[in-house]
Design a protein around this motif. Sequence first.
Motif, mmCIF file in Angstrom:
data_model
loop_
_atom_site.group_PDB
_atom_site.id
_atom_site.type_symbol
_atom_site.label_atom_id
_atom_site.label_comp_id
_atom_site.label_asym_id
_atom_site.label_seq_id
_atom_site.Cartn_x
_atom_site.Cartn_y
_atom_site.Cartn_z
ATOM 1 N N GLU A 167 21.722 -1.532 42.787
ATOM 2 C CA GLU A 167 22.410 -2.025 43.988
ATOM 3 C C GLU A 167 21.729 -3.225 44.616
ATOM 4 O O GLU A 167 22.350 -4.005 45.322
ATOM 5 C CB GLU A 167 22.479 -0.898 45.032
ATOM 6 N N LYS A 168 20.444 -3.387 44.347
ATOM 7 C CA LYS A 168 19.693 -4.506 44.943
ATOM 8 C C LYS A 168 19.869 -5.803 44.160
ATOM 9 O O LYS A 168 19.317 -6.835 44.532
ATOM 10 C CB LYS A 168 18.194 -4.169 44.957
ATOM 11 N N ILE A 169 20.597 -5.739 43.038
ATOM 12 C CA ILE A 169 20.684 -6.925 42.162
ATOM 13 C C ILE A 169 22.003 -7.659 42.394
ATOM 14 O O ILE A 169 23.072 -7.146 42.040
ATOM 15 C CB ILE A 169 20.583 -6.499 40.679
ATOM 16 N N PRO A 170 21.953 -8.858 42.973
ATOM 17 C CA PRO A 170 23.192 -9.598 43.228
ATOM 18 C C PRO A 170 24.064 -9.773 41.984
ATOM 19 O O PRO A 170 25.284 -9.678 42.070
ATOM 20 C CB PRO A 170 22.697 -10.937 43.784
ATOM 21 N N LEU A 171 23.461 -10.011 40.824
ATOM 22 C CA LEU A 171 24.283 -10.168 39.617
ATOM 23 C C LEU A 171 24.883 -8.844 39.157
ATOM 24 O O LEU A 171 25.757 -8.816 38.297
ATOM 25 C CB LEU A 171 23.483 -10.823 38.484
ATOM 26 N N GLY A 172 24.395 -7.722 39.668
ATOM 27 C CA GLY A 172 25.053 -6.430 39.470
ATOM 28 C C GLY A 172 24.668 -5.643 38.233
ATOM 29 O O GLY A 172 25.233 -4.589 37.970
ATOM 30 N N TYR A 173 23.705 -6.123 37.468
ATOM 31 C CA TYR A 173 23.293 -5.360 36.291
ATOM 32 C C TYR A 173 21.819 -5.606 35.993
ATOM 33 O O TYR A 173 21.244 -6.594 36.459
ATOM 34 C CB TYR A 173 24.163 -5.711 35.062
ATOM 35 N N ALA A 174 21.225 -4.667 35.244
ATOM 36 C CA ALA A 174 19.814 -4.793 34.876
ATOM 37 C C ALA A 174 19.656 -5.899 33.835
ATOM 38 O O ALA A 174 20.569 -6.142 33.035
ATOM 39 C CB ALA A 174 19.316 -3.469 34.301
ATOM 40 N N GLY A 175 18.497 -6.544 33.871
ATOM 41 C CA GLY A 175 18.228 -7.581 32.878
ATOM 42 C C GLY A 175 17.857 -6.974 31.533
ATOM 43 O O GLY A 175 17.623 -5.766 31.412
ATOM 44 N N LYS A 176 17.798 -7.833 30.526
ATOM 45 C CA LYS A 176 17.394 -7.388 29.188
ATOM 46 C C LYS A 176 16.033 -8.017 28.868
ATOM 47 O O LYS A 176 15.708 -9.098 29.381
ATOM 48 C CB LYS A 176 18.395 -7.881 28.139
ATOM 49 N N PRO A 177 15.244 -7.365 28.005
ATOM 50 C CA PRO A 177 13.953 -7.952 27.625
ATOM 51 C C PRO A 177 14.088 -9.408 27.164
ATOM 52 O O PRO A 177 13.230 -10.237 27.448
ATOM 53 C CB PRO A 177 13.498 -7.041 26.478
ATOM 54 N N GLN A 178 15.203 -9.722 26.507
ATOM 55 C CA GLN A 178 15.394 -11.098 26.005
ATOM 56 C C GLN A 178 15.579 -12.101 27.151
ATOM 57 O O GLN A 178 15.331 -13.300 26.968
ATOM 58 C CB GLN A 178 16.607 -11.165 25.062
ATOM 59 N N ASP A 179 16.045 -11.630 28.317
ATOM 60 C CA ASP A 179 16.154 -12.547 29.471
ATOM 61 C C ASP A 179 14.754 -13.005 29.894
ATOM 62 O O ASP A 179 14.553 -14.167 30.272
ATOM 63 C CB ASP A 179 16.838 -11.842 30.654
ATOM 64 N N VAL A 180 13.803 -12.080 29.834
ATOM 65 C CA VAL A 180 12.412 -12.453 30.145
ATOM 66 C C VAL A 180 11.875 -13.350 29.022
ATOM 67 O O VAL A 180 11.196 -14.346 29.276
ATOM 68 C CB VAL A 180 11.532 -11.193 30.321
ATOM 69 N N GLY A 181 12.261 -13.008 27.781
ATOM 70 C CA GLY A 181 11.834 -13.814 26.629
ATOM 71 C C GLY A 181 12.266 -15.264 26.761
ATOM 72 O O GLY A 181 11.499 -16.184 26.442
ATOM 73 N N ALA A 182 13.475 -15.484 27.253
ATOM 74 C CA ALA A 182 13.978 -16.855 27.394
ATOM 75 C C ALA A 182 13.147 -17.637 28.411
ATOM 76 O O ALA A 182 12.881 -18.831 28.236
ATOM 77 C CB ALA A 182 15.450 -16.826 27.803
ATOM 78 N N ALA A 183 12.716 -16.952 29.464
ATOM 79 C CA ALA A 183 11.885 -17.618 30.482
ATOM 80 C C ALA A 183 10.498 -17.949 29.911
ATOM 81 O O ALA A 183 9.947 -19.020 30.162
ATOM 82 C CB ALA A 183 11.762 -16.725 31.718
ATOM 83 N N VAL A 184 9.968 -17.026 29.121
ATOM 84 C CA VAL A 184 8.665 -17.280 28.475
ATOM 85 C C VAL A 184 8.800 -18.473 27.525
ATOM 86 O O VAL A 184 7.949 -19.370 27.498
ATOM 87 C CB VAL A 184 8.167 -16.042 27.696
ATOM 88 N N ALA A 185 9.898 -18.487 26.760
ATOM 89 C CA ALA A 185 10.112 -19.577 25.792
ATOM 90 C C ALA A 185 10.160 -20.914 26.520
ATOM 91 O O ALA A 185 9.662 -21.928 26.019
ATOM 92 C CB ALA A 185 11.410 -19.345 25.019
ATOM 93 N N TYR A 186 10.740 -20.914 27.697
ATOM 94 C CA TYR A 186 10.778 -22.161 28.473
ATOM 95 C C TYR A 186 9.351 -22.625 28.799
ATOM 96 O O TYR A 186 8.999 -23.788 28.567
ATOM 97 C CB TYR A 186 11.599 -21.969 29.754
ATOM 98 N N PHE A 187 8.523 -21.723 29.320
ATOM 99 C CA PHE A 187 7.155 -22.124 29.677
ATOM 100 C C PHE A 187 6.346 -22.571 28.449
ATOM 101 O O PHE A 187 5.393 -23.329 28.577
ATOM 102 C CB PHE A 187 6.425 -20.988 30.393
ATOM 103 N N LEU A 188 6.726 -22.078 27.275
ATOM 104 C CA LEU A 188 6.005 -22.476 26.056
ATOM 105 C C LEU A 188 6.569 -23.759 25.449
ATOM 106 O O LEU A 188 5.961 -24.332 24.539
ATOM 107 C CB LEU A 188 6.096 -21.363 25.002
ATOM 108 N N SER A 189 7.730 -24.192 25.937
ATOM 109 C CA SER A 189 8.408 -25.333 25.313
ATOM 110 C C SER A 189 7.810 -26.663 25.757
ATOM 111 O O SER A 189 7.117 -26.746 26.779
ATOM 112 C CB SER A 189 9.894 -25.297 25.663
ATOM 113 N N GLU A 190 8.148 -27.701 25.006
ATOM 114 C CA GLU A 190 7.729 -29.060 25.380
ATOM 115 C C GLU A 190 8.331 -29.433 26.733
ATOM 116 O O GLU A 190 7.731 -30.175 27.504
ATOM 117 C CB GLU A 190 8.185 -30.064 24.317
#
Length: 242
Positions: free
Chosen positions: A201-224
């Motif tokens: 209920e606290k999540i505006p987007l209305g659903y739990a995230g997936k591990p890959q959503d965190v993975g995409a953010a990590v990939a960004y920090f590792l990217s050029e």
Amino acid sequence: MSATTRTVLVTGAARGIGAGIAEVLAARGFTIVIADVNEDQARETAARLGPEHEGISLDVADSAAVDQAIDALAERAGGLYGVVNNAGINRDAMLHKMTDAQWDQVLAVDLSAVFYVSRAAARHLREARRGRIVNISSASWEGNIGQANYAAAKAGVLGLTFTLSKELARYGVTANAICPGFIETDMTSALPENIYAAQLEKIPLGYAGKPQDVGAAVAYFLSEDASYITGQVLEVGGGYQI
Ligand code: NAP
């Protein structure tokens, strides 16, 4: 370090968010080393990613073992591109019931281990004059009922990240943190149904995230693309923190 090494160590990646991070990074061409207390599962998860990836046994709360594992990895991989400090545990209890052991265990894995792994990696990254450190904190860093130990550790991870970013910038090494909100893993599926529903209920987007959503953010920090970004905290929580 070879200028082309793309080897990234991801801690606690045998399952959960770490496995999602490993999957996304492998798909983006990184060579992944999964370091986890669960050696069998670390190897299985690495094997699913492909033959060039590796699973090793490592308790990140063991400082000497961390030094040994990272030095050995840098030796056989010809250097390190970066580390992702993801391993974490919960030992929740209300403050008046929290034991010393619950406090100590969480601080050891969720904070001291981030220091051990970052310190060991920094020795190689400084020498190479490039590299990336990404630390997985939590939305709970701001404080959460029943999580005095976890919140203190995760807030500590942010202070540690800011310091790493300041110390290592001159060596071309960036350090950033990610605060996942509510992500579907064994850690969250173990919650009682009413608490799970209250979190959603606290999540505006209305659903739990997936591990890959965190993975995409990590990939960004590792990217050029993120070469000029350090000392930052990215919330990955479907708006949880708004
Ligand atoms: P998880 O499903 O419990 O997986 C954690 C992994 O870390 C497991 O493979 C575990 O091994 C391993 N591990 C535990 N202690 C270790 C140690 N001392 N050394 C090496 N590996 C160790 O947890 P998760 O939900 O994926 O969480 C991953 C990270 O995200 C943690 O830092 C957590 O605090 C953070 N986080 C999670 C959420 C969420 O919603 N799930 C939200 C915010 C932040 P075993 O299988 O043997 O226990």
